[in-house]
Design a protein around this motif. Structure first.
Motif, short mmCIF file in Angstrom:
data_model
loop_
_atom_site.label_atom_id
_atom_site.label_comp_id
_atom_site.label_asym_id
_atom_site.label_seq_id
_atom_site.Cartn_x
_atom_site.Cartn_y
_atom_site.Cartn_z
N PRO A 195 0.81 -1.23 0.00
CA PRO A 195 0.00 0.00 0.00
C PRO A 195 0.83 1.27 0.00
N ALA A 196 2.13 1.14 0.29
CA ALA A 196 2.97 2.33 0.27
C ALA A 196 3.15 2.88 -1.14
N LEU A 197 2.98 2.01 -2.17
CA LEU A 197 3.17 2.42 -3.56
C LEU A 197 1.88 2.96 -4.14
N SER A 198 1.99 3.90 -5.05
CA SER A 198 0.84 4.43 -5.78
C SER A 198 1.32 4.88 -7.16
N ALA B 36 22.57 -1.88 -16.56
CA ALA B 36 21.98 -3.21 -16.60
C ALA B 36 21.65 -3.74 -15.21
N GLY B 37 21.94 -2.97 -14.15
CA GLY B 37 21.68 -3.45 -12.79
C GLY B 37 20.20 -3.59 -12.51
N ASP B 38 19.86 -4.45 -11.53
CA ASP B 38 18.47 -4.72 -11.19
C ASP B 38 17.99 -3.96 -9.95
N SER B 39 18.86 -3.14 -9.36
CA SER B 39 18.48 -2.46 -8.13
C SER B 39 17.51 -1.31 -8.43
N ILE B 40 16.76 -0.94 -7.40
CA ILE B 40 15.80 0.16 -7.58
C ILE B 40 16.54 1.48 -7.53
N ARG B 41 15.87 2.50 -8.06
CA ARG B 41 16.42 3.86 -8.07
C ARG B 41 15.39 4.77 -7.43
N LEU B 42 15.89 5.74 -6.59
CA LEU B 42 15.03 6.72 -5.94
C LEU B 42 15.27 8.09 -6.54
N ASP B 43 14.19 8.77 -6.86
CA ASP B 43 14.27 10.15 -7.38
C ASP B 43 13.28 11.00 -6.60
N TRP B 44 13.80 12.17 -6.17
CA TRP B 44 12.94 13.11 -5.44
C TRP B 44 12.29 14.05 -6.41
N GLU B 45 10.95 14.22 -6.28
CA GLU B 45 10.21 15.04 -7.22
C GLU B 45 10.19 16.51 -6.83
N SER C 110 6.93 13.50 -2.92
CA SER C 110 6.94 12.04 -3.03
C SER C 110 8.25 11.56 -3.65
N LEU C 111 8.56 10.30 -3.37
CA LEU C 111 9.73 9.64 -3.96
C LEU C 111 9.29 8.80 -5.14
N LEU C 112 9.98 8.95 -6.27
CA LEU C 112 9.74 8.10 -7.44
C LEU C 112 10.67 6.89 -7.34
N ILE C 113 10.09 5.70 -7.25
CA ILE C 113 10.85 4.44 -7.15
C ILE C 113 10.73 3.71 -8.48
N SER C 114 11.85 3.38 -9.10
CA SER C 114 11.84 2.74 -10.42
C SER C 114 12.82 1.57 -10.44
N ARG C 115 12.52 0.61 -11.35
CA ARG C 115 13.39 -0.56 -11.52
C ARG C 115 13.38 -0.97 -12.98
N ARG C 116 14.52 -1.41 -13.45
CA ARG C 116 14.68 -1.84 -14.84
C ARG C 116 13.95 -3.17 -15.08
N ILE C 117 13.31 -3.29 -16.27
CA ILE C 117 12.74 -4.55 -16.74
C ILE C 117 13.65 -5.07 -17.86
N ILE D 56 9.58 -0.27 -14.71
CA ILE D 56 8.40 -0.26 -13.84
C ILE D 56 8.67 0.77 -12.76
N GLN D 57 7.70 1.64 -12.49
CA GLN D 57 7.91 2.71 -11.53
C GLN D 57 6.62 3.04 -10.79
N GLY D 58 6.79 3.62 -9.60
CA GLY D 58 5.67 4.05 -8.79
C GLY D 58 6.15 5.12 -7.81
N THR D 59 5.22 5.72 -7.09
CA THR D 59 5.58 6.78 -6.15
C THR D 59 5.33 6.32 -4.72
N LEU D 60 6.19 6.78 -3.83
CA LEU D 60 6.09 6.48 -2.40
C LEU D 60 5.97 7.78 -1.65
N ASP D 61 4.86 7.93 -0.91
CA ASP D 61 4.68 9.11 -0.07
C ASP D 61 5.45 8.89 1.22
N PRO D 62 6.47 9.73 1.53
CA PRO D 62 7.25 9.52 2.76
C PRO D 62 6.39 9.54 4.03
#
Length: 541
Positions: free
Chosen positions: A103-106, A140-149, A155-162, A173-179
């Motif tokens: 539920p943290a993701l939106s 090519a890494g599979d780790s997630i990335r955090l970006d501040w909007e 909110s934090l933009l959380i993204s991961r490579r497919i 694939i990406q979504g936002t996390l409200d701190p």
């Protein structure tokens, strides 16, 4: 005399011993308190560090769970348009399941290899220029990335490579996390302040949302592993050190009690000698103060006598100047030859009247200060008082181009007092307001009944107003609040102090209220014993 000397020598011999004992007691108490303080402070720091680790672990675990949840689309088919993540389950259904689980993701989105939203919970434009998208396309890494909007959208933009099965880039694939998702956890953590911030210092969320005034705290910081995030936890030093402070107070009380016991005997012995010395000093001081009061009274008497003697010498020529200038001004013996002479006559008449007013104020103030002012008690109608005031102030108001308005009481209102003095109070307050209101302004006079039966007569200008420091100076004789302005307005600073002195003779007072830029209100307060009929406000012209 010999007994006193023996006692002083005995006290002097005991002094070093008592001093050593006192120092020993203080030293032991201080050493114990310092040791306990260090232990309590170390425990507070350890607790703060432990809370910071717990908070960091919770945030790290939440982000790790998000990263695992985003792996459901790892190794997708060649096309995302009709892709399925498992038997009988579309990608949209998988994303919906991820949101339910986390539920943290939106605002979940899937971008294809070109940056075009293949699946999105809301309409989104081409994301090919998105920083996160470009980063994953090049790494090519599979780790997630955090970006501040940014501050406007914290909110934090959380993204991961497919990646495709061959390891090539398939999308993001990406979504936002409200701190603020972590607010509940931070509130239950037990720290006085908890904040989640980016590594460069920007705060994402802080608990409590509106912290109290800054206080001294034990602080601990913990950086999340592999992520540009940091947890800061603070514990109030006052709360942590409260047990130590209780021990300190008890220790200080015990040490003080012991010291007092040691000193009690010495103090009791010295008291008799000190009382004799103090009594002699007090008698000497009383003699000096009496002599000083006598000299001050003599100087005041001489000043009053001098002022009284100068009264006739000053007023006689001024009355002549005023009378002759009045004759020229009114052209009593025929018209004046040149208009300029008429103007000069007006100026002479006005200046002489002003000088006479200053001299009268000085003389009156001297009489009041010397206790020689005699009041003629009488019953004064408030309406008559206002009529006289309006006649006397009209010329000055016209000269300054100021309009006077009166809010008066009913005609039956009676004030018991000295009519001349009451009129002088109101005239001083009104003339002062006219001087400082400024041209094309208005001065309002208002009467209000007080709850205790007294009476308040207010004079309000709408000029530049005064500061608190200037208000204090305005009530002191010869201490004008603004030298440049008063010099321009020909003000000696005597009007308000004289009005206050006259008000005190009636058992009342003069109050000042002012707001810089909005004007000043002077208020005469008379006690109930001076008011015989309660006023009822009505508007006069």
């Amino acid at each position: 005399m010999g007994v006193s000397s023996d006692r002083r020598r005995s006290l002097a011999s005991c002094g070093p011993v008592i001093a050593v004992i006192i120092l020993l007691v203080i030293g032991i108490a201080v050493a114990l308190l310092v040791q306990d303080y260090q232990a309590v402070s170390a425990a507070g720091r350890q607790r703060t560090e432990a809370l910071a680790k717990i908070a960091a672990a919770h945030v790290q675990q939440t982000l790790s769970a998000i990263e695992v949840s985003m792996q459901v689309l790892d190794r997708p088919p060649e096309s995302l348009d009709d892709a399925t993540a498992g038997p009988g389950e579309t990608v949209e259904q998988v994303l919906a399941r991820v949101i339910r689980i986390m539920p943290a993701l939106s605002n979940m989105q899937v971008l294809d290899a070109a940056g075009v939203p293949a699946i999105s919970a809301y309409p989104v434009a081409d994301q090919s220029s998105n920083a996160a998208f470009n980063y994953h396309r090049g790494h090519a890494g599979d780790s997630i990335r955090l970006d501040w909007e940014g501050p406007l959208a914290p909110s934090l933009l959380i993204s991961r490579r497919i990646s495709r099965r061959d390891g090539s880039f398939a999308g993001v694939i990406q979504g936002t996390l409200d701190p603020h998702y972590f607010d509940t956890f931070f509130a239950a953590l037990g720290g006085d302040t908890v904040s989640l911030r980016l590594a460069h210092g920007a705060a994402l969320v802080t608990y409590p949302p509106e912290p109290a005034a800054p206080t001294a705290q034990f602080m601990a910081s913990e950086t999340l592993r592999g992520l540009p995030l940091q947890i800061d936890v603070g514990l109030s030093r006052a709360a942590v050190l409260a047990p130590w402070e209780s021990k300190r107070n008890v220790g200080v009380a015990l040490a003080a009690s012991l010291i007092l016991l040691l000193l009690g005997g010495v103090v009791a012995t010295r008291r008799h000698t000190e009382q004799a010395v103090a009594l002699a000093a007090l008698e000497a001081k009383s003699r000096v103060e009496a002599a000083a009061r006598s000299r001050a009274d003599e100087l005041s008497r001489r000043k009053s006598d001098f002022v009284s003697q100068m009264s006739h010498e000053l007023r006689t020529p001024l009355n002549a100047i005023i009378g002759f200038s009045e004759v020229i001004k009114s052209a009593s013996f025929g018209p004046v030859g040149q208009p300029k002479y008429q103007e000069y006559a007006d100026d002479i008449h006005y200046s002489a009247q002003h000088l006479l007013s200053v001299i009268n104020n000085i003389l009156d103030l001297s009489k009041v200060e010397a206790g020689k002012w005699h009041m003629a008690e009488d019953e004064v109608a408030l309406a008559d008082l206002f009529d006289s005031l309006q006649r006397l102030a009209a010329e000055r108001a016209s000269r300054e181009n100021v309009r006077l308005t009166f809010q008066s009481a009913a005609n039956q209102t009676i004030i018991r007092g000295d009519k001349r003095t009451l009129l002088q109070i109101m005239l001083n307050l009104t003339i002062n307001a006219i001087k400082f209101a400024g041209p094309d302004r208005q001065v309002d006079l208002d009467v209000r009944a007080l709850q205790d039966g007294g009476l308040a007569i207010s004079v309000a200008d709408h000029g530049d107003g005064m500061t608190a420091d200037e208000l204090e100076k305005a009530m002191k004789p010869f201490d004008a609040p603004s030298q440049g302005l008063n010099r321009k307005k020909q003000d000696t600073g005597l009007g308000l102090p004289l009005a206050a002195a006259f008000a005190e003779l009636h058992g009342g007072k003069v109050e000042l209220e002012s707001v810089p830029g909005l004007g000043t209100t002077a208020r005469l307060i008379l006690p109930a014993v001076r008011v015989q009929v309660a006023p009822r406000a009505q508007t006069l012209h």
